[in-house]
Design an enzyme around this catalytic site. Structure first.
Site, short mmCIF file in Angstrom:
data_model
loop_
_atom_site.label_atom_id
_atom_site.label_comp_id
_atom_site.label_asym_id
_atom_site.label_seq_id
_atom_site.Cartn_x
_atom_site.Cartn_y
_atom_site.Cartn_z
N GLY A 73 0.82 -1.20 0.00
CA GLY A 73 0.00 0.00 0.00
C GLY A 73 0.86 1.25 0.00
O GLY A 73 2.09 1.19 0.00
N GLY A 122 0.00 -5.40 0.92
CA GLY A 122 -1.29 -5.32 0.25
C GLY A 122 -1.39 -6.21 -0.97
O GLY A 122 -2.48 -6.61 -1.37
N GLU A 145 5.70 -6.00 7.29
CA GLU A 145 5.23 -4.84 8.06
C GLU A 145 6.06 -4.53 9.30
O GLU A 145 6.17 -3.37 9.71
CB GLU A 145 3.76 -5.04 8.45
N ASP A 153 -1.27 -7.27 8.03
CA ASP A 153 -2.72 -7.09 7.92
C ASP A 153 -3.20 -7.70 6.61
O ASP A 153 -2.63 -8.68 6.16
CB ASP A 153 -3.09 -5.60 8.07
#
Length: 357
Positions: A73, A122, A145, A153
Site C-alpha cells: 500500500g 497489500g 510490516e 494485515d
C-alpha cells in the site's frame, strides 16, 4: 508529449472483459502497482458488476510491468495521515481494502491471481486469498510490516497462522521474503507457472480449451516447485519460534548453531519491539479465529491502534521509506521496556468506526 499524456491518463486499474474472462490489471508499474483507495474502489466496482454477469465466468488479477504484482500500500501517505492527525482517513482505506480482501476470498466465480514478481503486504491481500494463486520463478512474497514498526494485515495473519509449524511466526516477525517454492510450501500460493507461460495461460483462460475449468487449465502449465528452503529450515525455526515471547525467541535463536538462526536474532534486535510483540500475539490468536473475516476484524483493530497511538509506525516509515537512513528510533527501544500487557491492550482496541459497519 501525446504518449506521456496518454500514459498519465490511464486508470490505475485496467478493467476489461472478453470471452468470459474478467481481467483486472494493477496499473502503476513505476510504483510496483502499490495500492491506493482509488484502485481498491475500482476493483470493488468491477467485482460487483461481474458477479451476476453471465458473460464473465472467471476473474484474473495481474499487474502491469515486470517488477511485480503489487509492492503493498501507499505507506508514505499513511505516515502523512498519521502525523497530521488524520488517522481516520487511513481507516477509510483499511476498511475498503479489507472488504476487498474478503470479497476476493468469497467471490462466487473462480478468481485467479498472478503473483509474479514482488507481491508484498497489500499485494498478498489481493492475491493470497484468491481461489487459484499462481507464482513464477520471479516471485518474491512477504509480509514485511514489522520492518516499518507495524503489523501484518490484509488477512496476512490468517495465512501466517495456517502455515506449517512455526513458519507463521517466523515469516510474520522477520518479514522474510519467500520465493515460489517457499510460497507454495507455506500456503501462500498454489501453483508455479514459469513467467514465459503466463500469456499462454491467460489465453487458455479466455478460450476455454479442454479441459475447461480454471484449475484444470492451470495444471497444463504448472511445474513442480523445487525444494523449499523454508522446509529445510523447519528444525531451527520451529524450535525457536515456539517460545512464548519475542525475547525468548531471540534467546533460542542465539543458542542455535545455524548461521541463519543467528542472523534472524540480529534482525529481530533491529525491529520495533512493539511491532514484534503485537505481531506474535496476533498470529497466535488468529489460529483460534473462525475465518478470514474474523482475522481481518482483528487486524483492523490493531492497525487503528498503531495509527492512533503508536509513534513507531510513522517513525518506521520515515526511516525505511522516506529518509531511508535505516536508523529508526523505536519507542520503547527494547523488548525489556515493553509493558507486560502491551499485546492485550492492542488486541482489545476497538476503533470508533467498525470494520463491517
Amino acid at each position: 508529449m501525446t504518449d506521456l499524456a496518454d500514459a498519465a491518463a490511464e486508470p490505475a486499474v485496467l478493467v476489461r472483459a472478453d470471452r468470459g474472462l474478467g481481467r483486472l490489471t494493477l496499473n502503476r508499474p513505476r510504483a510496483i502497482n502499490a495500492l491506493n483507495l482509488e484502485m481498491v474502489q475500482r476493483m470493488h466496482e468491477a467485482l460487483d458488476a461481474w458477479e451476476h454477469d453471465p458473460e464473465v465466468d472467471v476473474v484474473l488479477l495481474d499487474g502491469a510491468g515486470e517488477r511485480g504484482l503489487c509492492a503493498g500500500g501507499d505507506v508514505r501517505g499513511l505516515a502523512e495521515q498519521v502525523t497530521s492527525g488524520r488517522a481516520e482517513d487511513a481507516g477509510v482505506f483499511f476498511r475498503e481494502e479489507y472488504a476487498l480482501n474478503a470479497r476476493i476470498a468469497e467471490y462466487p466465480k473462480p478468481f485467479v491471481a498472478f503473483a509474479d514478481g514482488v507481491t508484498m503486504g497489500g499485494g498478498i491481500g489481493v492475491a493470497g486469498h484468491a481461489r487459484i494463486r499462481i507464482v513464477t520463478e520471479h516471485s518474491k512474497l512477504a509480509m514485511p510490516e514489522t520492518r516499518i514498526g507495524f503489523t501484518p494485515d490484509v488477512g496476512g495473519t490468517w495465512l501466517l497462522a495456517h502455515a506449517p509449524g512455526r513458519l507463521g511466526e517466523y515469516l510474520g516477525l522477520t518479514g522474510h521474503v519467500m520465493d515460489a517454492s517457499d510460497a507454495v510450501y507455506a500456503g501462500f500460493a498454489d501453483h508455479l507457472v514459469p513467467r514465459e507461460n503466463l500469456d499462454a495461460l491467460r489465453d487458455a483462460l479466455e478460450t476455454r480449451a479442454d479441459p475447461s475449468s480454471p484449475s484444470e487449465l492451470v495444471l497444463l502449465f504448472d511445474e513442480t516447485p523445487g525444494p523449499s528452503r523454508l522446509s529445510s529450515a523447519r528444525e531451527w525455526i520451529d524450535d525457536a519460534f515456539a517460545a512464548d515471547t519475542v525475547a525468548e525467541i531471540v534467546e533460542r535463536l542465539r543458542r542455535r548453531a545455524e548461521p541463519e538462526a543467528s542472523a534472524a536474532a540480529d534482525l529481530l534486535g533491529e525491529l520495533s519491539p512493539t511491532g514484534l510483540a503485537v505481531t506474535l500475539a496476533a498470529i497466535r490468536r488468529a489460529r483460534q479465529l473462525p475465518g478470514l473475516r474474523a482475522a481481518l476484524a482483528q487486524e483492523y483493530g490493531l492497525v487503528m491502534w498503531f495509527a492512533t497511538t503508536q509513534p513507531d509506525l510513522p517513525e518506521g516509515i520515515r526511516a525505511q521509506v522516506i529518509d531511508k537512513d535505516r536508523a529508526p528510533r523505536w519507542q520503547p527501544a527494547t523488548l525489556t521496556d515493553l509493558p507486560a500487557d502491551l499485546a492485550d491492550t492492542a488486541l482489545a482496541h476497538r476503533p470508533a468506526v467498525p470494520i463491517w459497519g
